[in-house]
Every structure is written in C-alpha cells, then in structure tokens.
Design an enzyme around this catalytic site. Structure first.
Site, short mmCIF file in Angstrom:
data_model
loop_
_atom_site.label_atom_id
_atom_site.label_comp_id
_atom_site.label_asym_id
_atom_site.label_seq_id
_atom_site.Cartn_x
_atom_site.Cartn_y
_atom_site.Cartn_z
N ASN A 6 0.85 -1.19 0.00
CA ASN A 6 0.00 0.00 0.00
C ASN A 6 0.88 1.25 0.00
O ASN A 6 1.45 1.60 1.03
CB ASN A 6 -0.91 -0.04 1.24
N HIS A 91 -9.66 1.50 5.45
CA HIS A 91 -8.34 1.71 6.06
C HIS A 91 -8.48 2.73 7.20
O HIS A 91 -9.25 3.69 7.07
CB HIS A 91 -7.36 2.22 5.00
N GLU A 155 -5.45 -4.61 10.93
CA GLU A 155 -4.40 -3.61 11.08
C GLU A 155 -4.65 -2.81 12.36
O GLU A 155 -5.40 -1.82 12.32
CB GLU A 155 -4.41 -2.65 9.89
N GLY A 161 2.42 2.48 10.86
CA GLY A 161 3.42 3.53 10.73
C GLY A 161 4.18 3.83 12.02
O GLY A 161 4.93 4.80 12.08
#
Ligand code: PGA
Length: 227
Positions: A6, A91, A155, A161
């Site tokens: 992604n 997301h 996720e 991140g």
C-alpha cells in the site's frame, strides 16, 4: 501468500517504473499486489514488467456512491472500466482522516462487488481499546460488514506507521478469532518489514500481509519476497 503493498499518497511515474523494474523474480507462492494512487493505475498496469512479473495493480479507495455530483470521487464502475480487480476499503486513515463510517464502507463494498472488484476490508482497534481489553469487542463490531468474497485485513491502529508490531501471540489471537467467526484467513498489516515478515506469515490463519511504509523501497520488498 499475499504480499499487498500500500503506497498510500506516495509515488510518481518514475518511482513506480523504477520500483517495478528493480523487483527481482520471486517464488510463485507470493501473490504481489501494488495499491497505487488512482491516477497511476493505468500507467502501472501498462508497464510490460507489471505483466511479466504478474503484479496486480490495485486501488486504494473508491467512492461510496455510484456516480453523480461528487467532485473528485472515483466510482467502482470507473475502476472496473480500467480493469482494476481489487480495492482497499475501511483503512484506518480513511476512517479517522476522512470520517468514513461502517455505513459508508459498507456502501463501498457493495459498489465494488457489483462490478466484480474484490474489496479488502481493513479493521483494527485503537491503543485505548487494546489497553482497556475492548479489542475483541471492537473487532467483532467492525466484522459485521464483512461479506464473502471480501478479504479481511487486520491492522491495529497503534501498529500502523509506528514501528511497533503486536506480538505473534496477539496477531494469532485475532487471526484465530476471525477464523472461528467468519471462516476466513486474514492479512496482517501494521509495521510489517523485511525483518518481521517471515514470522508473521508463518501464523496459521494469516494468508498474507499489507505493507505500508516499507513497501516503497524495492530493496526491502525484494528482501520480503525472498523469505
Ligand atoms: P505501515 O502501514 O506498514 O506503514 O505500518 C500499513 C498500512 O497502513 O496498511
């Protein structure tokens, strides 16, 4: 094993081309998909190396409406027009930065399925839900809009991140929980890199990974594809 990359809002014509050219042949057990900003989809699909390497160029987002006065939006029919076969939905960045709700996400899923595009539904708890032991409840509620043949990606928001990954035990617990409830294996995403991918992909009910930050480096991706 699915290796989904992604790129988020990153890339340029030259970066995409060089990235794809730099990829070394990999074991056919890996199914590589590259999720790019919409305007680069056709370009990336048409690169000869994309076809030779069998990379599935995929979308990061779709409108929740079919068509109409929604300036800047791209509909499922438009994606299907350029032969896109997969699209991310739900997301956590879309949920938190663009106020997407389960209701909007469900409409996106329906639109995609109508045009035979496979939705990859992302779900995952916040750090507060994890710390308060409310994560299974949260996952259970987000799972409600799942429908086959969607792919489910777990996720945890606190792992995206951040460089922090859940323990193998924590990922296994969620993968088993989802498998027991929905009968599907899942993707894991959140700080996946060339160091932790092997261990993560060995978890029983994991069928692949969704990689963000590390996916822009062909060097890292080549290492991931050598495991
Ligand atoms: P990350 O992102 O690998 O940079 O944590 C994953 C994602 O957002 O899909």
């Amino acid at each position: 094993m699915k290796i989904f990359l992604n790129w988020k809002q990153n890339g340029s014509l030259s970066l995409i081309k060089n990235f794809i050219l730099d990829l070394k042949p990999w074991n056919p057990k890996f199914e590589v998909s590259l999720f790019l900003p919409s305007l680069y989809l056709s370009y990336a699909q048409d690169l000869p190396e994309t076809k030779i390497q069998k990379i599935t160029i995929s979308a990061q987002n779709v409108s929740s409406s079919e068509n109409g006065p929604f300036t800047g939006e791209i509909g499922a029919e438009m994606l299907s027009d350029i032969k896109i076969s997969q699209c991310l939905v739900g997301h956590s960045e879309r949920r938190s930065l663009f106020n997407e709700t389960d209701e909007t996400i469900e409409r996106k899923i329906e639109n995609l399925l109508r045009f035979n595009i496979l939705p990859i539904l992302c779900i995952g708890e916040s750090i507060v839900e994890r710390e308060n032991n409310k994560f299974l409840e949260h996952i259970r509620s987000q799972m409600q809009i799942f429908k086959k043949p969607c792919i489910l990606a777990y996720e945890p928001i606190w792992a995206i991140g951040s460089g922090i990954t859940p323990s193998i035990f924590q990922i296994t617990e969620i993968a088993d929980f989802i498998y027991d409830n929905l009968g599907v294996k899942i993707l894991y995403g959140g700080s996946v890199n060339e160091q932790n991918i092997k261990e993560i992909t060995q978890i029983k009910n994991i069928e692949g990974v969704l990689v963000g930050g590390a996916s822009i480096s062909s060097e890292k991706v080549n290492k991931m594809l050598q495991i």
